[in-house]
Design an enzyme around this catalytic site. Sequence first.
Site, PDB file in Angstrom:
ATOM      1  N   GLY A 226      -6.626  -5.230   1.564  1.00  0.00           N
ATOM      2  CA  GLY A 226      -6.542  -6.405   0.703  1.00  0.00           C
ATOM      3  C   GLY A 226      -5.667  -7.498   1.267  1.00  0.00           C
ATOM      4  O   GLY A 226      -5.186  -8.351   0.528  1.00  0.00           O
ATOM      5  N   GLY A 227      -5.431  -7.477   2.590  1.00  0.00           N
ATOM      6  CA  GLY A 227      -4.627  -8.522   3.210  1.00  0.00           C
ATOM      7  C   GLY A 227      -3.135  -8.309   3.101  1.00  0.00           C
ATOM      8  O   GLY A 227      -2.349  -9.125   3.584  1.00  0.00           O
ATOM      9  N   LEU A 267      -4.963 -14.297  16.890  1.00  0.00           N
ATOM     10  CA  LEU A 267      -6.027 -15.231  17.221  1.00  0.00           C
ATOM     11  C   LEU A 267      -5.820 -16.510  16.419  1.00  0.00           C
ATOM     12  O   LEU A 267      -5.632 -16.466  15.204  1.00  0.00           O
ATOM     13  CB  LEU A 267      -7.394 -14.630  16.893  1.00  0.00           C
ATOM     14  CG  LEU A 267      -7.767 -13.346  17.638  1.00  0.00           C
ATOM     15  CD1 LEU A 267      -9.140 -12.870  17.184  1.00  0.00           C
ATOM     16  CD2 LEU A 267      -7.750 -13.552  19.142  1.00  0.00           C
ATOM     17  N   GLU A 359     -14.746  -4.982   9.100  1.00  0.00           N
ATOM     18  CA  GLU A 359     -14.291  -6.363   9.192  1.00  0.00           C
ATOM     19  C   GLU A 359     -13.976  -6.737  10.637  1.00  0.00           C
ATOM     20  O   GLU A 359     -13.423  -5.941  11.398  1.00  0.00           O
ATOM     21  CB  GLU A 359     -13.060  -6.572   8.303  1.00  0.00           C
ATOM     22  CG  GLU A 359     -13.303  -6.127   6.859  1.00  0.00           C
ATOM     23  CD  GLU A 359     -12.412  -6.809   5.856  1.00  0.00           C
ATOM     24  OE1 GLU A 359     -11.622  -7.688   6.267  1.00  0.00           O
ATOM     25  OE2 GLU A 359     -12.501  -6.477   4.672  1.00  0.00           O
ATOM     26  N   ASN A 374     -12.893  -1.142   5.638  1.00  0.00           N
ATOM     27  CA  ASN A 374     -12.588  -0.979   4.213  1.00  0.00           C
ATOM     28  C   ASN A 374     -13.537   0.086   3.684  1.00  0.00           C
ATOM     29  O   ASN A 374     -14.715  -0.197   3.413  1.00  0.00           O
ATOM     30  CB  ASN A 374     -12.764  -2.289   3.449  1.00  0.00           C
ATOM     31  CG  ASN A 374     -11.576  -3.213   3.652  1.00  0.00           C
ATOM     32  OD1 ASN A 374     -10.424  -2.783   3.617  1.00  0.00           O
ATOM     33  ND2 ASN A 374     -11.837  -4.474   3.902  1.00  0.00           N
ATOM     34  N   ARG A 376     -14.683   1.530   1.171  1.00  0.00           N
ATOM     35  CA  ARG A 376     -14.913   1.446  -0.273  1.00  0.00           C
ATOM     36  C   ARG A 376     -15.879   0.309  -0.517  1.00  0.00           C
ATOM     37  O   ARG A 376     -16.185  -0.459   0.384  1.00  0.00           O
ATOM     38  CB  ARG A 376     -13.595   1.158  -0.999  1.00  0.00           C
ATOM     39  CG  ARG A 376     -12.872  -0.063  -0.428  1.00  0.00           C
ATOM     40  CD  ARG A 376     -11.629  -0.402  -1.204  1.00  0.00           C
ATOM     41  NE  ARG A 376     -10.758  -1.338  -0.516  1.00  0.00           N
ATOM     42  CZ  ARG A 376     -10.919  -2.648  -0.464  1.00  0.00           C
ATOM     43  NH1 ARG A 376     -11.951  -3.202  -1.059  1.00  0.00           N
ATOM     44  NH2 ARG A 376     -10.061  -3.416   0.172  1.00  0.00           N
ATOM     45  N   VAL A 379     -14.909  -6.195  -3.329  1.00  0.00           N
ATOM     46  CA  VAL A 379     -14.988  -7.141  -4.441  1.00  0.00           C
ATOM     47  C   VAL A 379     -16.244  -8.004  -4.305  1.00  0.00           C
ATOM     48  O   VAL A 379     -16.936  -8.290  -5.277  1.00  0.00           O
ATOM     49  CB  VAL A 379     -13.731  -8.031  -4.467  1.00  0.00           C
ATOM     50  CG1 VAL A 379     -13.871  -9.135  -5.513  1.00  0.00           C
ATOM     51  CG2 VAL A 379     -12.479  -7.199  -4.740  1.00  0.00           C
ATOM     52  N   ARG A 427     -13.975 -16.418  -6.182  1.00  0.00           N
ATOM     53  CA  ARG A 427     -13.058 -15.586  -6.968  1.00  0.00           C
ATOM     54  C   ARG A 427     -12.197 -16.514  -7.809  1.00  0.00           C
ATOM     55  O   ARG A 427     -11.254 -17.135  -7.299  1.00  0.00           O
ATOM     56  CB  ARG A 427     -12.173 -14.742  -6.061  1.00  0.00           C
ATOM     57  CG  ARG A 427     -12.909 -13.764  -5.184  1.00  0.00           C
ATOM     58  CD  ARG A 427     -11.918 -12.793  -4.577  1.00  0.00           C
ATOM     59  NE  ARG A 427     -12.518 -11.978  -3.524  1.00  0.00           N
ATOM     60  CZ  ARG A 427     -11.914 -10.936  -2.975  1.00  0.00           C
ATOM     61  NH1 ARG A 427     -10.696 -10.577  -3.356  1.00  0.00           N
ATOM     62  NH2 ARG A 427     -12.496 -10.243  -2.007  1.00  0.00           N
TER      63      ARG A 427
END
Length: 832
Positions: A226-227, A267, A359, A374, A376, A379, A427
């Site tokens: 989630g960052g 990057l 990702e 991830n 799972r 979102v 979102r």
Amino acid sequence: MNDSVTRVNTHTTNQMCDSGQAIPLWQMKVLIACRGPIAEEALRVIQELGMTKPDVIVSRQEWLDNLESRAPWLTHRERFARVHRVDEYLDMDHIMQIALANHIDAIYVGYGFLAENADFARKCERAGVRFVGPSSEVLYRVGSKQKGRSLCKKLGIPVVPGVEILEKTSQDLDTALPEVLSQAQLQGISLFSEEEIMATITKEMNALWQKYGTVPIRIKASTGGGGKGQRIVSHPEEITKAVREVWSEIGASCGSGNKAVVLERNLVGPRHLEVQVFGDGKNVVHFGVRDCSTQTMFYQKLIEIARHEGQLEELRKTLAPDSPLHADLEKEAALLRSLASAAVKLCQAIGYRGAGTVEFLVDEAYNFYFMEVNARIQVEHGVSEEVARVKGKKISLVAEQLRIISGEEIGYSQDDITFQGYALETRISLLDSTMLRPAPGATIERLAFPKGEGIRIEDGGTEAALACHRSVVSPPSYDANVTLNIYSGSTWDEVLTKAITNLRSSDIHGRSLATTIPFHIAVLTWLRQNQPFVRVTTSFVETYLCLVARLKSRLEAEIPKVADMASRFPNASQYIIACDVFSSLCSEPSLGAAFFWEHHEAMEPLEVLALFVSHFDLPLWQEDRAYLNEAQEFFQAMEGLRRKLNIGRAIFYEGLDKGANAEILCLAQVIADAEKVSTDQALATLQKRYHGYRQDLQQVIARFIDILSECEFAALRRDEKGTKLLFPKSLEEGAARQKSLAGACSSGAASGEAKGVVISPILGIFYRSPKPGAPPFVAVQQRVKQGQALAVVGAMKVFSEIQAPHDGVVQEICAGNETLVSPGQKLMVLQG
């Protein structure tokens, strides 16, 4: 919505699942152990599939004694069997007890909390309960970023140059240690002291700088998602602070004691692209690529866009044969194929089961690098559902998850999956639209988005709860998302227009409520004005926020000047409207940015004003509205006559401004004949009305347009070829953007009452310890050094480390552990 869970040609097998034999889907009893939109979606899908009513878990923070605060997805009682309350969604043992006591077959964990927890998956397997997700073995293998990097290296998938710190720390030890180290990391056991780890980090950071030059290095926690748990460091003196912030953020947010970190060359301005994969433990397919580059500085995604080759082919057909964009489209198509191939290859190698996302980061030269798995559902999975078709039909990834865990196989191949159209997700979050800072603790009293084809609103049951006359409280402990708005259509312009119109027509109100809707309107407007193929980077939002902060500052300084200027207007309505314009701009500068990108070429001040009033939906007094309508009617009538007489626009308004020319005299003659007055009388009346409506307000509107132009909004654009993102020169460098944002944040932050008073920077939860069960950062009478961590305040996945402002002794701790604190609230007092 029923169309979204159309059953595709899967077939039940007698294969063994981790938790026993295959079971008919309709017999499988599920426990939903997640919250928000994904819990609501799971309830809906289970009902549509005709499955047994599920049981539901809810935490004590979302089911308070006051029924008004009950979790909104529990509004319709007929959709579930029982509700079980737990202290927190991470309470694995309590959840397992509930599952066993209620004869649960499978636990659905959605995309948060336990969704990627290998220990919980193992508990489920040992108890004979199906974990709706990958096996524990797979979760152990991809649960850490360093394991994922190592696996990608073996498979030939590019990774960002860097090092895995705990591997380096242990490289001189016995060869049997790596597996011990791996298990220790997963269980949060520290085999090395913080000093040893910090020394290795410092050594390896210096080695990376020596190898690559003085480039920024990204420090990433090996676990978590989630960052969270990431910092970028450019100088040696920043290392210790950054590492401790990473550890604090992960420890306070998810209870992990794992201090493993990965160092990567940062990057500059990459794109963030991800591939939606799905597997049954043997076979893996993908459902296309998503562009998630529009994200906050804390790596929280804000807009996700579906990408597939069909979109590029449609664009290619519109281009001239010699267009330079053809070459970029070929590179982009090759990139999408390479990303999908790499993602499937990786997941096939580990026997992936269920929904997941791989990702990647992509640089300007179309080189891609693995970032993480991830393991799972995401979102943003709905974006892929809107453009993917299996044998011509839409699917639901939640439904597919349930089918696979019941024992079915995928039942279709990659060749059966096609893509069509466009889709994006916004979102809508409880963040202020100017700086995207958390705004938790809100009460939502009204929420509605217009319904229509290609509009899918996942609101976690909020609208249904409000329809039952219950307000909805947003717990500050959880993420900031209020709704997930998914828009789809046959063209990119159609989708953008649909999204902008829908957001502008939304109705969301409450107490202490701030949302990202103005931000989303602005960014989507920019995308629409910069069609069709601009490549937004992860630096876009940071640059945009700098421009908005600059605009807000300029407008606030301008308000007294505008009020003084307007006070001399002969018409009171002009004064009120002019002041309202600048006040509304200050309160929502994002809408000002959107207005500029959409209407900055409008010529007439009254035209600009009318558009602005509509754009901001300004609540004018009746007489002021009547004045504006009268002015608009006048200009519309003049515009009609101008066109009828074929008078050029510039010639027409020049004649009204500077004295009659031949064209204006012709118009005056037409008016004179119609009203039976002389030509001179008609001309005098025409010019008087024109100047009366326009001249005074022109000064204000022109100033408004000038300020927007001076803030360099026009410089944030695509290049001439139409693919590359260009930044304003003053914000091209990341350091300049960060300095600008830091100044904007500090100008709006509360300050201490006096020296030694430590205050909270945000509304959030006050944590005295770096993780649950750990000793507190500091105690009363403890001596601390300047910059030492004192506590953490967390809100909606953003965690702020509270540091000592100077050397001293902790005299008092004023807030209780895990209690809600307000911005500017006194947390501690230091003496010395």
